[in-house]
Design an enzyme around this catalytic site. Structure first.
Site, PDB file in Angstrom:
ATOM      1  CB  CYS A   1      -6.213  11.515   9.727  1.00  0.00           C
ATOM      2  SG  CYS A   1      -5.206  12.864   9.453  1.00  0.00           S
TER       3      CYS A   1
ATOM      4  CG  ASP B   1      -1.914   0.857   0.969  1.00  0.00           C
ATOM      5  OD1 ASP B   1      -3.098   0.328   0.670  1.00  0.00           O
ATOM      6  OD2 ASP B   1      -2.025   2.042   1.278  1.00  0.00           O
TER       7      ASP B   1
ATOM      8  CD  GLU C   1      -0.449  16.162   4.663  1.00  0.00           C
ATOM      9  OE1 GLU C   1      -0.465  14.978   5.102  1.00  0.00           O
ATOM     10  OE2 GLU C   1      -1.327  16.657   4.432  1.00  0.00           O
TER      11      GLU C   1
END
Lengths: 665, 665
Positions: free
Chosen positions: B429, B202, B333
């Site tokens: 999140c 992933d 980020e």
């Protein structure tokens, strides 16, 4: 064509001016021998160069300019599609303007013929009604003037008009001017208050200042009126761009990713007289101000002049780097807020500093004030010529005041800060803009107010001045910018009464002024000292400026420069480079009251003055190797002699760190 | 289900732990009474809130979560389309995990029933083969596992598995764990070295750490092996994501604007054992490291442990803010480079600091080292809880160390730095991540190595420990973090021999350790002092830490912190706020050797320790009003008493400037 409309009541006219200066002649040669041929090759896709997409680290060797090809297609001489930016035409126009100005200094028949052929091509590309724009003519004629926020149609038109005016001035090529007038007439037919006309303006100012120039050379009042229309219309209807966007039927964006910009980006958030601060895209703002200052001058518009003064102060008192750079952020290449002047993330586009010079010069036409001339000089000797490598073939868009190569590589917020000057840009505004500025430098040396000749720039030159029909030979002799002595030779054919004003730069703490061997004690008024007298043949005025090394501090509101010092000598801001001083320039500290020594180094960059000082460098103790934070480690310094070079010379040796604002004790 | 696989050879087991601490109980109450019900309303689109799109100043009141609705649609209970991010499911899973952990502290039958119903819903949404993802099930089943760089399918699966493990631990709900095992089995059937399986991973690590947890609770070795497969496969084939993108037949991007990210963004640029520095998206990196550290622990993988140590050092010795924040740039980020720690443009995402805590804790399972526990504490008391307003209803994504509101408004490079905590984010999140961390704090207090109980965190709590079948009541009594005295009560049912290790935080310059009234003179080893003995009933160990105010300096390579000081007391980093100290905090200077005074203010934020010092503030002389630069104006200072508050409390009063690193003399 008449030249009757002259506001200036002065009886003084400057006829001719030759630059004989060593420092600037080198640049004129570079433009003539390197930049103009090089840019011609680029415009014709003949150059073997790497074109750099700005704001992207990929270099794309196959990308091309296609600018001349676009005109050939628009002219019907070739088949094909438009390629490049929607404002690609302006590269050709700026090249043409540089040629025009360069021919003034050194006449070159072959170059003139080449430029004449370009004019012929442009005439063919021009549509019947005067419209001239290769993108919209080739690709989307139905979208003409319908997406003005992004289309750059009037921006391109303005650049052509500027080029035509300059080319006509030097070569008297009437076709160039005719194409310009037809183009301006087409715009006049499409824009205005009258019903059926568009009550709007371009997203990128430029047409306004160009129309003012066209008015001056043709004497046609309507061009000045059209310029005023664009200026005063701006920002009055906040829905204009949005309405055009909504009504647009085009299948693709004219320019990708522009629609989110706020109106302030285009200086369209308020009517111009209500704008209190310099906002938005920096180049746009200074081009707007340049036009405002010229129109204020030409039509004696006091309110507009007051608006210019406000915006001027906003820039130079609150939002300008010490190098004359403007634009604190890459995002929108824009102003941010008062005193927000980060040294390592800013934009400081070369073109923006060039535009600041245009603005300063037009303000000097309105009023003699040292602030304008000081800033003109500041931008010229620092941020502007930093935009070009000493070889004349590599260019910076972005002129930072602090660089650490690792940061440009790893921090996306600094990826626009290049460490070496690339060869060319996909959006190629800066190099030709530099070429046209450098070759028109002769225009900026003097301005005239009433019966006074004001000296804005010091450089060796000679000029013919007519004062009430008396011919005067006026010569500057100087080794400026390295030396501070400027000798003026004044040789009138007959005794003549007028004022000669010399500028006392803000960086010159003291000065001496000697007329025919006798010292004059005068204090400066608004940055100038005026000697008003009847001048005789062989009069000699010598100005000696203070060329000692100066330490500047920034306003404490500028967070980025707190407890730091910038070094200046004469008009040059200096900087530290890694190649002279090792890495970690931020650890260098300039102690109080240490003497700086200056020497001219003939071996460096073909001759340049360098500054040395016995400074200190903070030690990074071994104990720091494996920790980021400590309660126990004291600051320790070692002695270190450091070398400053003029800022404009940076990045001409091996890539590395650079720093303008150094820490101080 | 068996729990046979235990690497740890220790005979010590911690049974139960109750937090009785005043400071943290408040947070547990906030999570239970405010965050969990509030987030439930958000997930069900019942909250009357303003959802803020991150990286965009527009607030879009109408935007909704739709997360529960997505599951109802996937389960066939409703008609409709998927709405929200492709990883929207994970919000539900994190809420579920927070519920699981909260039930451990305060049992709430109604809440448990609600969570049980969610499990029922998830089971219905799970496909026959175990696949569980509402976006791909509803919208693009044919694209399953085909765009792993962006799809977050395994990321979401990982969050469900984590939630299921936690929920099973607290409630013994077997269905939750069964759904998790089916999901893991589905992944196992699709990924691996075997032919026909996907040899990939992933784009956002998470499944790896979740599979390690699932292995621990089920004893199933295959889940550990699958986690190892993902870890070791990562970065071995640099073409994996690119190949998937090329073969993708989807009509739209899974996530817009992600395809340009370099492989380092996903930590897929090199095999994990070859990665020398912390690179890319900060949350991804620490989630990867969390899994690596757990797998190293569970399978005694020395090479992987060494890789973990390297990445740990890269973070804490080179790339971490003093608040425990990580991620130096908003763009991606992400980490940038060593010592590049700008205080006003950084990202420092709350989730990244939470992930750093996960990593630290798993390293502590491998080896007792104060660096892990110190950093765990640093992140917890500063960057993490700064992510939540004191009301528990407003949240920061981005936790800056320096804020000037004007810059956030006018500089696009700082527009991500919010001045006040918004209510909720479109990409939500951080708030549920905070909820699950705070409610699982009990797990982080102690770790066990061999026969030693290591104390990582100091807070009032009591726990049952079994040492070789002897039951021991272990209690911490303390008013930490405000006071530095921690009293351990050790009450074994019978004399028991084991080690109790206390951590000496790096900020505590001195300490005192008293066992049953007698001082012990020991020096710490790797940050801990171990008392190994036969413990008797009513033994009492008192640790007194140095709670004096400390001044920290940063490594001189950190340009942003040069000649600045950060103030710490106990585990708290302090900051200056405009509301206490006026504007222009950057002009405040902390003189050398000035005494700091500390006092507990009961009236502020419900009781908080503040620090005061007689400092100086640089004057901005009137002469600066109209100039940016000067050669003549000296620095002048005035005395000014300034007040520091704990960093985590900032932005809970009127909006204004904030500063962690203050200038020093």
């Amino acid at each position: 064509m008449s030249q009757t409309y002259v506001k200036n009541s002065s009886s003084i006219h400057i006829q001719e001016l030759q630059i004989t200066d060593q420092f600037w002649s080198r640049y004129l040669e570079i433009v003539r021998k390197e930049m103009i041929p090089y840019q011609w090759n680029v415009l014709n896709d003949k150059a073997d160069i790497t074109i750099v997409k700005e704001r992207n680290d990929e270099t794309i060797p196959s990308e091309k300019s296609h600018a001349i090809e676009n005109f050939k297609i628009a002219a019907g001489l070739k088949e094909g599609r438009h390629y490049g930016w929607v404002f690609q035409d302006s590269d050709v126009y700026k090249w043409l303007e540089a040629v025009a100005c360069s021919l003034h200094h050194t006449y070159d028949e072959a170059l003139k013929e080449l430029a004449d052929e370009v004019i012929d091509l442009l005439e063919l590309a021009q549509e019947k009604d005067g419209y001239l724009n290769t993108y919209f003519s080739i690709e989307e004629p139905e979208r003409r003037f319908k997406m003005l926020a992004e289309s750059h149609e009037l921006y391109c038109a303005g650049h052509y008009i500027e080029a035509a005016v300059a080319y006509y001035e030097t070569t008297k090529n009437e076709k160039a001017l005719r194409v310009a007038c037809l183009l301006a007439d087409c715009i006049d037919a499409n824009f205005g208050h009258e019903s059926g006309k568009i009550k709007g303006y371009d997203g990128h100012e430029e047409i306004e200042l160009a129309l003012a120039k066209l008015h001056q050379i043709t004497g046609e009042r309507k061009y000045l009126e059209l310029s005023k229309f664009f200026l005063y219309e701006r920002g009055t209807d906040p829905t204009f761009f949005e309405r055009q966007r909504k009504e647009d039927t085009g299948k693709r964006a004219v320019i990708e990713g522009m629609s989110h910009r706020p109106l302030s980006y285009y200086q369209a958030h308020k009517p111009i007289l209500d704008q209190e601060s310099a906002e938005g895209h920096a180049v746009r703002l200074v081009y707007l101000c340049t036009a405002m200052a010229d129109v204020a001058y030409l039509s004696d518009d006091k309110e507009m002049l007051e608006a210019c003064r406000r915006l001027w102060k906003s820039i130079v008192n609150k939002r300008m780097y010490i190098t004359g750079g403007i634009g604190s952020t890459v995002d929108g290449e824009a102003f941010t807020s008062d005193y927000d002047l980060p040294n390592d993330t800013m934009y400081c586009e070369t073109c923006a500093s060039i535009g600041l010079i245009f603005f300063a010069y037009n303000m000097l036409k309105n009023e003699a004030n040292g602030s304008y001339a000081d800033t003109l000089e500041r931008a010229l000797y620092n941020s502007v010529i930093s935009g070009m490598a000493l070889d004349g073939k590599h260019f910076f868009y972005v002129n930072p005041l602090e660089v650490k190569p690792e940061n440009s590589e790893t921090d996306p917020g600094k990826s626009h800060v290049k460490v070496t000057r690339p060869e060319w840009f996909g959006c190629a505004c800066c190099p030709p803009n530099l070429a046209r500025l450098l070759t028109s430098l002769n225009k900026y040396i003097y301005t005239i107010q009433d019966d006074i000749i004001y000296t804005n720039l010091y450089l060796a030159n000679q000029t013919s001045v007519i004062v009430k029909d008396i011919h005067i030979n006026l010569r500057q002799e100087t080794n400026y910018p390295w030396d501070g002595d400027i000798k003026f030779h004044i040789q009138p054919d007959a005794p003549a009464t007028f004022g000669l004003a010399v500028r006392i730069p803000s960086w010159s703490k003291t000065f001496k002024l000697i007329l025919n061997g006798v010292e004059i004690n005068e204090t400066s008024n608004n940055g100038f000292i005026t000697i008003f007298r009847e001048w005789q043949c062989n009069d000699e005025l010598v100005l000696s400026l203070d060329m000692s090394v100066q330490e500047w501090a920034a306003n404490p509101n500028v967070r980025a420069d707190l407890n730091k010092v910038a070094i200046q000598r004469g008009p040059f801001i200096y900087c530290l480079e890694e190649v002279d001083n090792g890495e970690n320039l931020h650890l260098i500290r300039i102690p109080k009251n240490r003497p700086f020594s200056y020497r001219f180094d003939n071996t460096l960059f073909g001759g340049v003055g360098i500054i040395e000082v016995n400074a200190e460098k903070r030690l990074v103790q071994k104990e720091w190797d494996n920790q980021l934070y400590s309660m126990d480690l004291d600051e320790e310094y070692e002695d270190k002699k450091v070398t400053f070079i003029p800022y404009f010379c940076w990045a001409n040796r091996s890539p590395g760190e650079m720093l303008v604002w150094a820490a101080k004790e």
